[in-house]
Motif scaffolding. Structure first.
Motif, PDB file in Angstrom:
ATOM      1  N   CYS A 289      42.703  42.803  39.078  1.00 30.81           N
ATOM      2  CA  CYS A 289      43.515  44.729  38.953  1.00 30.81           C
ATOM      3  C   CYS A 289      44.793  44.617  39.878  1.00 30.81           C
TER       4      CYS A 289
ATOM      5  N   HIS B 168      42.304  42.424  30.074  1.00 28.92           N
ATOM      6  CA  HIS B 168      40.881  42.763  30.740  1.00 28.92           C
ATOM      7  C   HIS B 168      40.683  45.091  30.544  1.00 28.92           C
TER       8      HIS B 168
ATOM      9  N   CYS C 286      37.521  46.020  31.572  1.00 32.37           N
ATOM     10  CA  CYS C 286      37.587  46.915  33.400  1.00 32.37           C
ATOM     11  C   CYS C 286      37.729  47.567  32.620  1.00 32.37           C
TER      12      CYS C 286
ATOM     13  N   CYS D  54      40.524  49.886  34.970  1.00 34.78           N
ATOM     14  CA  CYS D  54      42.006  49.940  34.809  1.00 34.78           C
ATOM     15  C   CYS D  54      42.500  50.138  33.862  1.00 34.78           C
TER      16      CYS D  54
HETATM   17 ZN   LIG Z   1      41.182  45.750  36.877  1.00 35.15          ZN
END
Ligand SMILES: [Zn+2]
Length: 77
Positions: free
Chosen positions: A3, A29, A33, A36
């Motif tokens: 991250c 990503h 996630c 994020c």
């Molecule tokens: Zn992340």
């Protein structure tokens, strides 16, 4: 990619300032996630808002630093 690395690349991503491979990695990503992804949305909003204010193409460094600072606080919680 973790991250922290993603966070550092997000401003480049929003400015269209990274290569396709990086863009791909970031997008993958974001799919995995949520943290994020929500950060990306926060930055998008902040940046488009500051662009309207400044009528500039590039985002001022101070705005990016402010967002990073907010993110760091959020990540610590
Ligand atoms: Zn992340």
């Amino acid at each position: 990619m973790n991250c922290e690395e993603i966070i550092r690349l997000i401003s480049g991503y929003l400015d269209d300032d990274i290569d396709d491979l990086m863009r791909d990695m970031l997008e993958r990503h974001f799919e995995e996630c949520e943290r994020c992804l929500s950060l990306l949305h926060t930055m998008e909003k902040t940046i488009s808002f500051s662009r309207e204010l400044n009528k500039r193409k590039k985002v001022p460094e101070t705005v990016i630093r402010k967002v990073y600072w907010e993110v760091r606080i959020r990540y610590k919680k």
